[in-house]
Design an enzyme around this catalytic site. Structure first.
Site, PDB file in Angstrom:
ATOM      1  N   ARG A  80      50.668 -46.030  66.175  1.00  0.00           N
ATOM      2  CA  ARG A  80      49.231 -45.957  66.428  1.00  0.00           C
ATOM      3  C   ARG A  80      48.910 -44.569  66.961  1.00  0.00           C
ATOM      4  NH1 ARG A  80      49.161 -49.494  63.499  1.00  0.00           N
ATOM      5  NH2 ARG A  80      48.560 -51.673  63.812  1.00  0.00           N
ATOM      6  N   GLU A 109      40.850 -42.072  64.162  1.00  0.00           N
ATOM      7  CA  GLU A 109      40.788 -42.150  62.698  1.00  0.00           C
ATOM      8  C   GLU A 109      39.363 -42.469  62.206  1.00  0.00           C
ATOM      9  OE1 GLU A 109      43.727 -44.796  61.073  1.00  0.00           O
ATOM     10  OE2 GLU A 109      45.337 -43.897  62.234  1.00  0.00           O
ATOM     11  N   HIS A 163      47.189 -42.941  56.819  1.00  0.00           N
ATOM     12  CA  HIS A 163      47.540 -44.278  57.298  1.00  0.00           C
ATOM     13  C   HIS A 163      48.070 -45.146  56.148  1.00  0.00           C
ATOM     14  CE1 HIS A 163      46.580 -47.206  60.813  1.00  0.00           C
ATOM     15  NE2 HIS A 163      47.635 -47.628  60.141  1.00  0.00           N
TER      16      HIS A 163
END
Length: 321
Positions: free
Chosen positions: A240, A269, A287
């Site tokens: 993360r 993000e 991602h």
């Protein structure tokens, strides 16, 4: 007939095999789109549906859950669930589930893709050839870092961390790991050693992050931790984004405190910290950790199995709470 089926809210478009099963079993509240829903659409979906399948991008707060009087289960299309207010879900007796196991190999494979791509400057080499600027072989061109035999440091030895460690055997890499749980026994052919975080940062040539995002792990890797790493070390993050202080990382990369980084996740993000995208010794991915056809389809099917179970009055197979 469709009206007799439970109302399901799906926040984002999922792979077609999953959507086909959704349409067969449930009445869709709205047709999901590729992009994220607006906050208003998300709130309405949670408020009107009996069950919901949401992704990590959707932030589900206490206010949204307090208005979701019909909602019985939220199936999170991810392993992590830091996007959902757990206390509020518990307070309103909403079952929360996740998708463990099926994305372990996909994420571990991508971690290794980043290790190799960053160490061997793969993206820079690809850009050089595509631009037509390659003039031929050179003994000094794009010299990278050795991988085989170097020390791999893994922060967090859960399912994905262990899968990454298993893959290190083929590269003859000793693995140093920092784990809050019990110490692990090395499998045949592997060299695993549980160490403190300062020792791992000091001794590792590659540092790979695999802990969940919690208040305790937010900015676990900051300026002091980056300064403790070898100047030749490479940081990898497929966990993360907020686990790494992105501003401190950019500063460390600009100062060459560490040699490089391979990132699949980011602190805010899809936005990047200023300066990150201009650094040549960083590999940046959008991602993609679980982005294989198999993993993403199976994640959706797990979400559906959890929804099916809860609405049928059975325990969820993968409850978070």
């Amino acid at each position: 007939m469709s009206e007799s089926r439970p109302l399901l809210y799906v926040s984002r478009l999922l792979p077609e095999p999953v959507m086909a099963t959704v349409r067969e079993r449930y009445q869709l509240l709205t047709e999901p789109e590729e992009g994220p829903p607006s906050p208003a659409v998300l709130r309405q979906g949670l408020q009107e549906a009996t069950a919901a399948i949401v992704t990590l991008s959707e932030r589900i707060d206490a206010q949204s859950l307090s208005a979701a009087s019909r909602l019985k289960v939220v199936a999170n299309y991810a392993v992590g669930y830091n996007n959902i207010d757990l206390a509020a879900a518990r307070h309103h007796s909403i079952v929360l589930t996740n998708t463990p196991d099926v994305l372990t190999d996909a994420t571990a494979d991508l971690t290794w893709a980043l290790i190799l791509a960053t160490a061997r400057r793969v993206v820079e080499g690809d850009a050089l050839v595509r631009a037509g600027d390659w003039t031929g072989w050179s003994a000094t061109q794009l010299l990278g870092a050795e991988v085989a035999g170097r020390t791999l440091g893994i922060i967090g030895m859960g399912r994905i961390g262990q899968a990454v460690a298993h893959r290190a055997v083929g590269f003859r890499m000793p693995v140093h790991y920092y784990n809050r749980g019990t110490r692990l026994t090395s499998p045949p052919g592997a060299q695993w050693a549980g160490v403190s975080l300062p020792d791992l940062l000091r001794d590792s040539d590659f540092v790979s992050v695999h802990v969940p995002l919690t208040e305790q792990t937010r900015h676990l890797i900051g300026a002091s931790e980056l300064a403790a790493m070898k100047q030749t070390a490479i940081l990898i993050n497929t966990a993360r984004g907020p686990i790494v202080d992105e501003a401190a990382l950019v500063d460390a990369l600009e100062r060459r405190t560490i040699a490089g980084a391979g990132l699949d996740v980011y602190e805010d993000e899809p936005r990047l910290h200023p300066g990150l995208s201009s650094l040549p010794h960083v590999v940046l991915l959008p991602h993609l950790g679980s982005a294989t056809w198999y993993a993403r389809v199976q994640m959706g099917m797990i979400c559906l199995r959890n929804v099916d179970a809860v609405l049928a009055g059975r325990p969820a197979p993968n409850p978070v709470l």
